[in-house]
Design a protein around this motif. Structure first.
Motif, mmCIF file in Angstrom:
data_model
loop_
_atom_site.group_PDB
_atom_site.id
_atom_site.type_symbol
_atom_site.label_atom_id
_atom_site.label_comp_id
_atom_site.label_asym_id
_atom_site.label_seq_id
_atom_site.Cartn_x
_atom_site.Cartn_y
_atom_site.Cartn_z
ATOM 1 N N VAL A 1 0.838 -1.194 0.000
ATOM 2 C CA VAL A 1 0.000 0.000 0.000
ATOM 3 C C VAL A 1 0.875 1.247 0.000
ATOM 4 C CG1 VAL A 1 -1.726 1.316 1.295
ATOM 5 C CG2 VAL A 1 -1.855 -1.179 1.214
ATOM 6 N N VAL A 2 0.493 2.211 -0.828
ATOM 7 C CA VAL A 2 1.133 3.525 -0.842
ATOM 8 C C VAL A 2 0.034 4.568 -0.729
ATOM 9 C CG1 VAL A 2 2.435 5.183 -2.235
ATOM 10 C CG2 VAL A 2 3.095 2.780 -2.248
ATOM 11 N N GLU A 3 0.167 5.432 0.258
ATOM 12 C CA GLU A 3 -0.740 6.567 0.417
ATOM 13 C C GLU A 3 0.004 7.791 -0.124
ATOM 14 O OE1 GLU A 3 -3.854 6.538 1.703
ATOM 15 O OE2 GLU A 3 -3.852 4.479 2.418
ATOM 16 N N THR A 4 -0.511 8.398 -1.177
ATOM 17 C CA THR A 4 0.132 9.564 -1.756
ATOM 18 C C THR A 4 -0.906 10.658 -1.951
ATOM 19 O OG1 THR A 4 1.380 10.401 -3.648
ATOM 20 C CG2 THR A 4 -0.041 8.544 -4.073
ATOM 21 N N GLY A 5 -0.714 11.739 -1.216
ATOM 22 C CA GLY A 5 -1.690 12.822 -1.265
ATOM 23 C C GLY A 5 -3.051 12.327 -0.828
ATOM 24 N N TYR B 1 -4.728 10.012 -2.393
ATOM 25 C CA TYR B 1 -4.962 8.737 -3.065
ATOM 26 C C TYR B 1 -4.356 7.556 -2.315
ATOM 27 C CZ TYR B 1 -6.351 11.788 -6.836
ATOM 28 O OH TYR B 1 -6.980 12.758 -7.570
ATOM 29 N N HIS B 2 -5.014 6.421 -2.470
ATOM 30 C CA HIS B 2 -4.599 5.150 -1.874
ATOM 31 C C HIS B 2 -4.331 4.197 -3.044
ATOM 32 C CE1 HIS B 2 -4.977 1.674 0.931
ATOM 33 N NE2 HIS B 2 -5.510 1.085 -0.125
ATOM 34 N N LEU B 3 -3.085 3.705 -3.158
ATOM 35 C CA LEU B 3 -2.725 2.761 -4.202
ATOM 36 C C LEU B 3 -2.289 1.463 -3.543
ATOM 37 C CD1 LEU B 3 -1.670 5.768 -5.209
ATOM 38 C CD2 LEU B 3 -0.882 4.431 -7.123
ATOM 39 N N GLU B 4 -2.754 0.345 -4.085
ATOM 40 C CA GLU B 4 -2.348 -0.957 -3.566
ATOM 41 C C GLU B 4 -2.069 -1.878 -4.737
ATOM 42 O OE1 GLU B 4 -3.727 -4.477 -0.487
ATOM 43 O OE2 GLU B 4 -4.984 -2.708 -0.730
ATOM 44 N N LEU B 5 -0.840 -2.417 -4.783
ATOM 45 C CA LEU B 5 -0.436 -3.332 -5.841
ATOM 46 C C LEU B 5 -0.411 -4.754 -5.289
ATOM 47 C CD1 LEU B 5 0.629 -3.568 -8.788
ATOM 48 C CD2 LEU B 5 2.915 -3.562 -7.796
ATOM 49 N N VAL B 6 -1.114 -5.658 -5.995
ATOM 50 C CA VAL B 6 -1.177 -7.061 -5.584
ATOM 51 C C VAL B 6 -0.651 -7.916 -6.746
ATOM 52 C CG1 VAL B 6 -2.648 -8.929 -4.766
ATOM 53 C CG2 VAL B 6 -3.209 -6.559 -4.183
ATOM 54 N N PRO B 7 0.609 -8.384 -6.666
ATOM 55 C CA PRO B 7 1.124 -9.277 -7.706
ATOM 56 C C PRO B 7 0.754 -10.731 -7.385
ATOM 57 C CG PRO B 7 2.894 -8.637 -6.235
ATOM 58 C CD PRO B 7 1.650 -7.939 -5.750
ATOM 59 N N GLU B 8 0.290 -11.455 -8.395
ATOM 60 C CA GLU B 8 -0.074 -12.858 -8.209
ATOM 61 C C GLU B 8 0.625 -13.693 -9.273
ATOM 62 O OE1 GLU B 8 -4.313 -13.299 -8.216
ATOM 63 O OE2 GLU B 8 -4.579 -11.861 -6.592
ATOM 64 N N LYS B 9 1.427 -14.666 -8.832
ATOM 65 C CA LYS B 9 2.126 -15.552 -9.753
ATOM 66 C C LYS B 9 1.128 -16.456 -10.456
ATOM 67 C CE LYS B 9 6.362 -15.688 -7.068
ATOM 68 N NZ LYS B 9 7.322 -16.523 -6.350
ATOM 69 N N LEU C 1 -0.900 -8.580 -12.275
ATOM 70 C CA LEU C 1 -0.794 -7.425 -11.381
ATOM 71 C C LEU C 1 -2.163 -6.773 -11.236
ATOM 72 C CD1 LEU C 1 2.444 -5.845 -12.896
ATOM 73 C CD2 LEU C 1 2.278 -7.282 -10.859
ATOM 74 N N ASP C 2 -2.629 -6.644 -10.011
ATOM 75 C CA ASP C 2 -3.858 -5.920 -9.703
ATOM 76 C C ASP C 2 -3.475 -4.632 -8.996
ATOM 77 O OD1 ASP C 2 -5.607 -7.832 -10.728
ATOM 78 O OD2 ASP C 2 -5.744 -8.903 -8.829
ATOM 79 N N LEU C 3 -4.042 -3.529 -9.435
ATOM 80 C CA LEU C 3 -3.807 -2.238 -8.796
ATOM 81 C C LEU C 3 -5.146 -1.666 -8.355
ATOM 82 C CD1 LEU C 3 -1.774 0.104 -8.129
ATOM 83 C CD2 LEU C 3 -2.665 1.174 -10.193
ATOM 84 N N GLY D 1 3.233 5.981 -7.577
ATOM 85 C CA GLY D 1 3.476 5.072 -6.469
ATOM 86 C C GLY D 1 4.595 4.122 -6.837
ATOM 87 N N ARG D 2 5.475 3.819 -5.873
ATOM 88 C CA ARG D 2 6.578 2.902 -6.121
ATOM 89 C C ARG D 2 6.375 1.630 -5.289
ATOM 90 N NH1 ARG D 2 10.753 5.141 -8.988
ATOM 91 N NH2 ARG D 2 10.623 7.383 -9.221
ATOM 92 N N PHE D 3 6.591 0.497 -5.965
ATOM 93 C CA PHE D 3 6.399 -0.808 -5.351
ATOM 94 C C PHE D 3 7.536 -1.718 -5.766
ATOM 95 C CE2 PHE D 3 2.302 1.091 -6.341
ATOM 96 C CZ PHE D 3 1.598 0.981 -5.160
#
Length: 155
Positions: free
Chosen positions: A58-62, A64-72, A79-81, A149-151
């Motif tokens: 999870v990245v909170e920027t300003g 906005y809430h961004l969440e990256l979920v990588p699934e093999k 990649l789900d964002l 956002g950086r992940f």
């Protein structure tokens, strides 16, 4: 010589007691509500949002809430964002989202995300990934406003 050894043992014991007392005091301070620091408030924010988390980074920027979920998957990584407003976590469906992805061997590529209305998130595929750590920079254009956002994730 005997008094030197005795002095060393006393000094070492006193030092251990002092260290133990300080570590207990530090945990007591961090548990109080009156003296919260910026770091503690970020942890509390992350903990309060944990129930809404999808299991990714999870990245909170300003605002906005961004969440990256990588699934093999068998032949790649899905990649789900989740791009949401930060205050009430409402999904933002009309953004233009891309990711600059650096693979473990140093090569970079830009991957576009498409919006999945049924899952209320953006999705992309990373085909035939090399094993190792990936660096991801997500860039979302929300009505002319740029959100970054950086992940990272391991494949």
């Amino acid at each position: 010589m005997r008094s030197l050894k005795l002095g060393f043992v006393v000094l070492a014991s006193t030092s251990l007691l002092f260290i133990g007392a300080c570590s207990n005091q530090a945990s007591d301070i961090s548990n109080t509500n009156g003296g919260t620091t910026e770091t503690a408030s970020k942890v509390e924010t992350a903990a309060s949002n944990a129930s809404e988390s999808k299991g990714g980074q999870v990245v909170e920027t300003g605002k906005y809430h961004l969440e990256l979920v990588p699934e093999k998957e068998a032949n790649g990584t899905h990649l789900d964002l989740f791009l949401q407003t930060g205050d009430n976590h409402e999904t933002i469906p009309n953004a233009n989202v891309t990711a600059d992805i650096q693979s473990p061997d140093g090569t970079q590529k830009t991957v576009p995300f498409t919006y999945d209305a049924s899952g209320k998130h953006y999705a992309a595929e990373l085909e035939n990934p090399t094993p190792g750590q990936y660096q991801v920079r997500v860039i979302a254009d929300v009505g002319g406003e740029k959100v970054n956002g950086r992940f990272n994730f391991n494949q």
